[in-house]
Enzyme design. Structure first.
Site, short mmCIF file in Angstrom:
data_model
loop_
_atom_site.label_atom_id
_atom_site.label_comp_id
_atom_site.label_asym_id
_atom_site.label_seq_id
_atom_site.Cartn_x
_atom_site.Cartn_y
_atom_site.Cartn_z
N LYS A 186 -19.90 9.46 20.28
CA LYS A 186 -19.42 7.76 20.48
C LYS A 186 -17.81 7.56 19.71
O LYS A 186 -17.05 7.03 20.05
CB LYS A 186 -20.48 6.81 20.40
CG LYS A 186 -21.66 6.76 21.10
CD LYS A 186 -21.20 6.06 22.67
CE LYS A 186 -22.36 6.16 23.51
NZ LYS A 186 -23.48 7.46 23.69
N LYS B 142 -22.38 16.69 30.43
CA LYS B 142 -23.79 16.97 31.23
C LYS B 142 -23.33 15.59 32.17
O LYS B 142 -22.72 14.72 31.56
CB LYS B 142 -24.46 17.37 30.25
CG LYS B 142 -24.74 15.54 29.33
CD LYS B 142 -26.12 15.23 28.73
CE LYS B 142 -26.09 14.34 27.67
NZ LYS B 142 -27.59 13.30 27.60
N LYS C 50 -25.06 9.32 32.43
CA LYS C 50 -25.79 7.94 33.65
C LYS C 50 -24.17 6.74 33.08
O LYS C 50 -23.97 6.57 34.28
CB LYS C 50 -26.53 6.98 33.18
CG LYS C 50 -28.26 7.66 33.02
CD LYS C 50 -29.77 6.73 33.40
CE LYS C 50 -31.01 7.41 32.70
NZ LYS C 50 -30.64 7.28 31.17
P1 TYM Z 1 -31.98 9.75 28.35
O1 TYM Z 1 -32.25 8.28 28.60
O2 TYM Z 1 -30.22 10.02 28.60
O3 TYM Z 1 -32.45 11.01 29.14
C1 TYM Z 1 -33.81 10.95 29.29
C2 TYM Z 1 -34.35 12.20 29.47
O4 TYM Z 1 -33.02 13.10 30.81
C3 TYM Z 1 -33.07 14.23 29.93
N1 TYM Z 1 -31.40 14.20 30.37
C4 TYM Z 1 -31.02 15.54 31.42
N2 TYM Z 1 -31.81 17.10 31.00
C5 TYM Z 1 -31.02 18.22 31.95
N3 TYM Z 1 -29.30 17.58 32.56
C6 TYM Z 1 -28.81 16.52 32.14
N4 TYM Z 1 -27.28 16.23 32.29
C7 TYM Z 1 -29.50 15.27 31.13
N5 TYM Z 1 -29.45 13.98 31.08
C8 TYM Z 1 -30.25 13.79 30.62
C9 TYM Z 1 -32.33 14.13 28.53
O5 TYM Z 1 -32.68 15.36 27.69
C10 TYM Z 1 -34.08 13.10 28.46
O6 TYM Z 1 -34.96 14.57 27.65
N6 TYM Z 1 -33.12 9.49 23.54
C11 TYM Z 1 -33.16 9.90 24.74
C12 TYM Z 1 -34.96 8.95 25.65
C13 TYM Z 1 -35.48 8.50 24.40
C14 TYM Z 1 -37.07 9.53 23.52
C15 TYM Z 1 -37.60 8.89 22.80
C16 TYM Z 1 -37.15 11.14 24.74
C17 TYM Z 1 -35.88 7.82 23.54
N7 TYM Z 1 -36.95 7.55 22.76
C18 TYM Z 1 -39.24 9.44 22.11
C19 TYM Z 1 -38.13 11.01 23.52
C20 TYM Z 1 -38.93 10.81 22.82
C21 TYM Z 1 -32.72 9.18 25.60
O7 TYM Z 1 -31.29 8.50 25.79
O8 TYM Z 1 -32.91 10.04 27.41
#
Ligand code: TYM
Length: 343
Positions: A115, A207, A210
């Site tokens: 960021k 990657k 969103k």
């Molecule tokens: P987030 O919302 O960005 O993504 C949710 C899950 O999707 C996976 N992911 C991907 N996997 C493969 N290829 C991609 N291009 C890709 N983009 C996203 C992420 O690895 C994730 O598993 N910080 C976390 C949310 C969170 C969380 C937690 C996760 C908050 N508290 C506690 C586990 C435990 C996040 O922003 O995920």
């Protein structure tokens, strides 16, 4: 006892990366050996606030996210689905953990550094102080994530590999807490789906995300078949002929090959895909890929439509989910209060 916890941010529609890297794994964990296993999946709306959000859109996106998760196969009778902000213990534990979290390590988190790099106004460390775009919450975001996990004493956390650094921090914080006070937290283990990092359709070295500005960089789970076909057709490839797998030399086509293997599932390997398409040109392969993606997503999209027509169902699931999550959260936070001396 095993406790599985994971979270997803309700910022926009989840994409194929979220599905292949996380959600599909959440579904299979729930469906294998459910004895003695607690599973919680959280829609992490407090995390979403670390970047600017329109309040009305955020409200709607949370409901949409819950609908999509259920349509993907998360079964509210087997897994607890809930909104993070309904359980105020997340924010409270995050504060307590903020008071032991290592400041330096947080500054090295990729999430924060990336960021910093995208904010054009920041050229030196001093500029961080004067910038209006970044908030303190974004910096301590991984501490809130650690709180999510530790609040339930989670033992396993199914995530995509971009979250490994955050999980390591959660383990570090848990260890530090256990040493300093009482050993009350198990160290959480990641559960990864190998080879499931899905890259952007536009820039295959980044990657799929969103928040990327171009919608053509991702396949949203709600994209209609014509859009999916168009996005795949237009996605970046290279000038080399045919289908092969070589992430360094041919990152774009290799990404498509891994997507194909992951979407087909049933232990389809990269080699299977390459062998199956050895006589195809790129265009033919793209068409075949679009077809398997459409075949996977259309049933999910039909289920989303069906769920949306059931008035009040999603709200009920989320209310009941919060009730179940609260029971564990209250009990564990009380214990934290006791061991740190707050009560
Ligand atoms: P987030 O919302 O960005 O993504 C949710 C899950 O999707 C996976 N992911 C991907 N996997 C493969 N290829 C991609 N291009 C890709 N983009 C996203 C992420 O690895 C994730 O598993 N910080 C976390 C949310 C969170 C969380 C937690 C996760 C908050 N508290 C506690 C586990 C435990 C996040 O922003 O995920």
């Amino acid at each position: 006892q095993e406790l599985i916890f994971s979270g997803i941010q309700p910022t926009g529609i989840p994409h194929l990366g979220n599905y292949l890297g996380a959600i599909s794994n959440w579904v299979s964990l729930q469906n294998t050996d459910t004895r003695r296993k607690n599973i919680l999946y959280s829609i992490v709306d407090l995390h979403a606030l670390t970047l600017p959000q329109d309040p009305n859109i955020l409200r709607e996106s949370k409901k949409k996210m819950a609908t999509i998760l259920i349509a993907c196969g998360i079964d509210p009778r087997k897994s607890v689905i809930f909104e993070q902000s309904k359980i105020s213990e997340h924010a409270e534990l995050a504060w307590i953990l903020n008071c032991i979290a290592p400041f330096g390590e947080l500054g090295r988190m990729t999430h924060w550094k990336s960021k910093l790099h995208t904010d054009k106004n920041i050229k030196s460390p001093q500029d961080i102080e004067s910038t209006s775009g970044l908030c303190l919450g974004l910096f301590s975001y991984p501490v809130l994530q650690a709180a999510d996990i530790l609040l339930y004493k989670a033992t396993h956390v199914p995530v995509g590999d971009d979250q490994i650094q955050h999980l390591q921090l959660a383990r570090d914080i848990a260890e530090k807490f256990n040493k300093k006070f009482n050993p009350i937290f198990p160290l959480p283990n990641p559960i990864l789906v190998s080879g499931s990092r899905i890259m952007s359709l536009r820039q295959p070295t980044q990657k799929m995300s969103k928040s990327a500005t171009s919608d053509y960089s991702r396949i949203n789970l709600t994209d209609p078949p014509t859009t999916i076909a168009l996005k795949i057709k237009k996605c970046t490839t290279d000038s080399i002929k045919g289908v092969s797998y070589d992430p360094t030399e041919r990152p774009a086509i290799s990404n498509l090959v891994s997507m194909y293997a992951a979407v087909k599932g049933n232990s389809t390997t990269i080699e299977d895909v390459v062998a199956e398409h050895k006589d195809s040109n790129t265009l033919q392969f793209k068409e075949a890929l679009a077809d398997v993606i459409v075949a996977q997503l259309v049933p999910i999209q039909k289920e989303i439509e069906r769920l949306e027509s059931e008035v009040g169902y999603i709200e009920k699931v989320l209310d009941e989910g919060a009730e179940s999550a609260r029971i564990i959260a209250e009990q564990n936070l009380k214990e934290v209060h006791r061991v740190v001396g707050l009560r």
